[in-house]
Design a protein around this motif. Structure first.
Motif, PDB file in Angstrom:
ATOM      1  N   ARG A 152      -1.446  -1.639 -11.205  1.00  0.00           N
ATOM      2  CA  ARG A 152      -2.528  -2.482 -10.689  1.00  0.00           C
ATOM      3  C   ARG A 152      -2.023  -3.329  -9.517  1.00  0.00           C
ATOM      4  O   ARG A 152      -2.373  -4.495  -9.369  1.00  0.00           O
ATOM      5  CB  ARG A 152      -3.081  -3.388 -11.799  1.00  0.00           C
ATOM      6  CG  ARG A 152      -3.938  -2.633 -12.805  1.00  0.00           C
ATOM      7  CD  ARG A 152      -4.622  -3.549 -13.802  1.00  0.00           C
ATOM      8  NE  ARG A 152      -5.655  -2.838 -14.541  1.00  0.00           N
ATOM      9  CZ  ARG A 152      -6.912  -2.745 -14.170  1.00  0.00           C
ATOM     10  NH1 ARG A 152      -7.310  -3.323 -13.045  1.00  0.00           N
ATOM     11  NH2 ARG A 152      -7.789  -2.071 -14.896  1.00  0.00           N
ATOM     12  N   ASP A 153      -1.195  -2.722  -8.684  1.00  0.00           N
ATOM     13  CA  ASP A 153      -0.602  -3.442  -7.559  1.00  0.00           C
ATOM     14  C   ASP A 153      -1.645  -3.919  -6.552  1.00  0.00           C
ATOM     15  O   ASP A 153      -1.436  -4.912  -5.856  1.00  0.00           O
ATOM     16  CB  ASP A 153       0.427  -2.546  -6.846  1.00  0.00           C
ATOM     17  CG  ASP A 153       1.630  -2.249  -7.726  1.00  0.00           C
ATOM     18  OD1 ASP A 153       1.799  -2.962  -8.732  1.00  0.00           O
ATOM     19  OD2 ASP A 153       2.375  -1.301  -7.415  1.00  0.00           O
ATOM     20  N   LYS A 159      -7.351 -10.636 -11.520  1.00  0.00           N
ATOM     21  CA  LYS A 159      -7.990  -9.408 -11.993  1.00  0.00           C
ATOM     22  C   LYS A 159      -7.067  -8.627 -12.905  1.00  0.00           C
ATOM     23  O   LYS A 159      -7.511  -8.034 -13.894  1.00  0.00           O
ATOM     24  CB  LYS A 159      -8.418  -8.548 -10.803  1.00  0.00           C
ATOM     25  CG  LYS A 159      -9.361  -7.421 -11.184  1.00  0.00           C
ATOM     26  CD  LYS A 159     -10.014  -6.789  -9.985  1.00  0.00           C
ATOM     27  CE  LYS A 159     -11.029  -5.736 -10.413  1.00  0.00           C
ATOM     28  NZ  LYS A 159     -11.714  -5.117  -9.250  1.00  0.00           N
ATOM     29  N   ARG A 160      -5.765  -8.611 -12.592  1.00  0.00           N
ATOM     30  CA  ARG A 160      -4.809  -7.932 -13.476  1.00  0.00           C
ATOM     31  C   ARG A 160      -4.803  -8.577 -14.851  1.00  0.00           C
ATOM     32  O   ARG A 160      -4.823  -7.893 -15.872  1.00  0.00           O
ATOM     33  CB  ARG A 160      -3.398  -7.976 -12.877  1.00  0.00           C
ATOM     34  CG  ARG A 160      -3.152  -6.967 -11.771  1.00  0.00           C
ATOM     35  CD  ARG A 160      -1.656  -6.775 -11.527  1.00  0.00           C
ATOM     36  NE  ARG A 160      -1.013  -8.028 -11.138  1.00  0.00           N
ATOM     37  CZ  ARG A 160      -0.894  -8.441  -9.892  1.00  0.00           C
ATOM     38  NH1 ARG A 160      -1.400  -7.717  -8.897  1.00  0.00           N
ATOM     39  NH2 ARG A 160      -0.285  -9.580  -9.611  1.00  0.00           N
ATOM     40  N   GLY A 161      -4.753  -9.908 -14.858  1.00  0.00           N
ATOM     41  CA  GLY A 161      -4.705 -10.623 -16.127  1.00  0.00           C
ATOM     42  C   GLY A 161      -5.951 -10.417 -16.963  1.00  0.00           C
ATOM     43  O   GLY A 161      -5.861 -10.170 -18.174  1.00  0.00           O
ATOM     44  N   THR A 162      -7.120 -10.509 -16.330  1.00  0.00           N
ATOM     45  CA  THR A 162      -8.370 -10.344 -17.074  1.00  0.00           C
ATOM     46  C   THR A 162      -8.530  -8.904 -17.560  1.00  0.00           C
ATOM     47  O   THR A 162      -9.082  -8.675 -18.638  1.00  0.00           O
ATOM     48  CB  THR A 162      -9.570 -10.741 -16.205  1.00  0.00           C
ATOM     49  OG1 THR A 162      -9.527 -10.029 -14.953  1.00  0.00           O
ATOM     50  CG2 THR A 162      -9.574 -12.234 -15.933  1.00  0.00           C
ATOM     51  N   ALA A 163      -8.053  -7.938 -16.767  1.00  0.00           N
ATOM     52  CA  ALA A 163      -8.149  -6.531 -17.183  1.00  0.00           C
ATOM     53  C   ALA A 163      -7.309  -6.272 -18.427  1.00  0.00           C
ATOM     54  O   ALA A 163      -7.758  -5.637 -19.389  1.00  0.00           O
ATOM     55  CB  ALA A 163      -7.716  -5.613 -16.045  1.00  0.00           C
ATOM     56  N   LEU A 235     -17.256 -10.917  -9.900  1.00  0.00           N
ATOM     57  CA  LEU A 235     -16.826 -11.509 -11.167  1.00  0.00           C
ATOM     58  C   LEU A 235     -17.937 -11.541 -12.210  1.00  0.00           C
ATOM     59  O   LEU A 235     -17.718 -11.170 -13.372  1.00  0.00           O
ATOM     60  CB  LEU A 235     -16.305 -12.931 -10.914  1.00  0.00           C
ATOM     61  CG  LEU A 235     -15.842 -13.700 -12.163  1.00  0.00           C
ATOM     62  CD1 LEU A 235     -14.707 -12.965 -12.844  1.00  0.00           C
ATOM     63  CD2 LEU A 235     -15.427 -15.113 -11.787  1.00  0.00           C
ATOM     64  N   HIS A 236     -19.157 -11.964 -11.813  1.00  0.00           N
ATOM     65  CA  HIS A 236     -20.219 -12.105 -12.814  1.00  0.00           C
ATOM     66  C   HIS A 236     -20.606 -10.753 -13.414  1.00  0.00           C
ATOM     67  O   HIS A 236     -20.950 -10.658 -14.593  1.00  0.00           O
ATOM     68  CB  HIS A 236     -21.447 -12.794 -12.210  1.00  0.00           C
ATOM     69  CG  HIS A 236     -22.241 -11.959 -11.259  1.00  0.00           C
ATOM     70  ND1 HIS A 236     -21.892 -11.804  -9.927  1.00  0.00           N
ATOM     71  CD2 HIS A 236     -23.359 -11.214 -11.443  1.00  0.00           C
ATOM     72  CE1 HIS A 236     -22.773 -11.006  -9.333  1.00  0.00           C
ATOM     73  NE2 HIS A 236     -23.665 -10.632 -10.232  1.00  0.00           N
ATOM     74  N   ALA A 242     -18.041  -6.724 -19.573  1.00  0.00           N
ATOM     75  CA  ALA A 242     -17.164  -6.954 -20.719  1.00  0.00           C
ATOM     76  C   ALA A 242     -17.967  -7.335 -21.959  1.00  0.00           C
ATOM     77  O   ALA A 242     -17.721  -6.830 -23.059  1.00  0.00           O
ATOM     78  CB  ALA A 242     -16.150  -8.047 -20.386  1.00  0.00           C
ATOM     79  N   VAL A 243     -18.960  -8.227 -21.787  1.00  0.00           N
ATOM     80  CA  VAL A 243     -19.815  -8.630 -22.909  1.00  0.00           C
ATOM     81  C   VAL A 243     -20.586  -7.428 -23.429  1.00  0.00           C
ATOM     82  O   VAL A 243     -20.739  -7.239 -24.648  1.00  0.00           O
ATOM     83  CB  VAL A 243     -20.781  -9.752 -22.475  1.00  0.00           C
ATOM     84  CG1 VAL A 243     -21.802 -10.035 -23.566  1.00  0.00           C
ATOM     85  CG2 VAL A 243     -20.006 -11.019 -22.145  1.00  0.00           C
TER      86      VAL A 243
END
Length: 332
Positions: A152-153, A159-163, A235-236, A242-243
């Motif tokens: 995920r470079d 975005k990496r963290g949330t993924a 983001l939204h 995700a939900v």
């Protein structure tokens, strides 16, 4: 780019499947800036497969216009006029979202009698060179081939963290997902037939496809930068997606609510004991802060619980109406 081996059951046979009638399904929403470029790259990929005898001569590319407000459909019509064998199009009557547009393309392709489809986004950030390996895995016996990012470079740290968090949460809630896999995949006709049996309105294909359970393999690739235009997943939309995934595939949040309720009761009992001790020692005022914290805690838990339950009730309401998931206005 690398690939996992095809299933052992199929590798036992030295004979490959015949070259499939393949359609590359590409959902599009306001993609006028990248469509010409993407069409050229995909045309080259499919034409090479045809020339090499890896896919049938009538294989091509199916663009699905998800109610675009720009000239996306006009460009698709122009591409079809230039090469009606290679380029095909489906225009939805209304914007129904990425997952429904993708399903519309899959359904239309299935109805045309395809042997396999490959789905990917119009921006071609997912490496189209992986298509050849996917087809090879299909011919070796895989019914589903997942395109998986090897890193995920190109993503931001956020975005990496949330993924990573998303995939961990989904797996913790009991939903089978493929980490770092989006909607870049090959599905055989057998897998498509299985997918057509899923009738839910709230689509989360990344969870549905692994649940089919047919023989599968993975192809690893490096994700590139978007060629032009803006991402269709701000983001939204990522949060909403995700939900959707969590509430469509797991009832564990409802169990978590029950657990939180029990914890809340235990905390309340502890605070009651603390208050009684404070009154007995003549320090009743000292317990005011703790009481307020308890009230806020209970209030927050109630609101969160109502919100989670509301998400499930809303999905029941939508499913109960049995509205069509998409309406095709025009096909070429």
């Amino acid at each position: 780019m690398s690939t996992t081996p095809a299933p052992s059951a199929s590798s036992a046979s030295a004979e490959l499947r015949k070259p499939p009638y393949l359609l590359v399904v590409v959902p599009c929403y306001n993609e006028e800036e990248v469509l010409h470029s993407s069409a050229g790259i995909l045309h080259e990929q499919v034409a090479t497969l045809v020339d090499n005898g890896d896919v049938a001569a009538n294989s091509g590319i199916l663009f699905v216009d998800d109610g675009s407000k720009d000239s996306t459909w006009r460009i698709i019509e122009e591409l079809h006029e230039q090469d009606g064998t290679m380029f095909h199009g489906v225009k939805l009557a209304h914007n129904k979202g990425h997952q429904n547009a993708l399903l519309a393309g899959m359904t239309y392709a299935y109805d045309t009698g395809v042997d396999a489809i490959i789905s990917l986004d119009a921006d071609l950030q997912d490496d189209p060179n992986a298509i050849t390996t996917m087809v090879n895995d299909y011919r070796s016996g895989a019914e589903i081939v997942y395109g998986v990012r090897d890193n995920r470079d190109t993503d931001t740290a956020f975005k990496r963290g949330t993924a990573v968090m998303f995939y961990k949460v989904m797996n913790a809630l009991g939903t089978e997902t493929i980490p770092n896999h989006a909607d870049y995949r090959l599905l055989s006709r057998k897998a498509l037939a299985a997918l057509m049996q899923y009738q839910e309105e709230n689509l989360f294909l990344r969870g549905i496809v692994p649940s089919i359970g047919l023989p599968s393999s993975k192809v690893y690739y490096k994700r590139g930068e978007r060629q032009a235009g803006e991402s269709k997943y701000p983001l939204h939309k990522m949060v909403s997606f995700a939900v959707e995934g969590i509430t469509s595939f797991s009832v564990r949040p409802l169990s978590i609510i029950t657990g939180l309720g029990i914890v809340s009761i235990i905390v309340s009992i502890a605070m009651l004991i603390y208050t009684l001790v404070s009154v007995g020692n003549g320090h009743a005022v000292a317990g005011w802060g703790s009481l307020m914290c308890s009230l806020w805690l209970i209030g927050g838990l109630i609101l969160i619980s109502l919100g989670v339950i509301g998400e499930y009730i809303a999905k029941i309401y939508i499913e109960a109406k049995h509205r069509p998931r998409f309406i095709i206005e025009q096909a070429i």
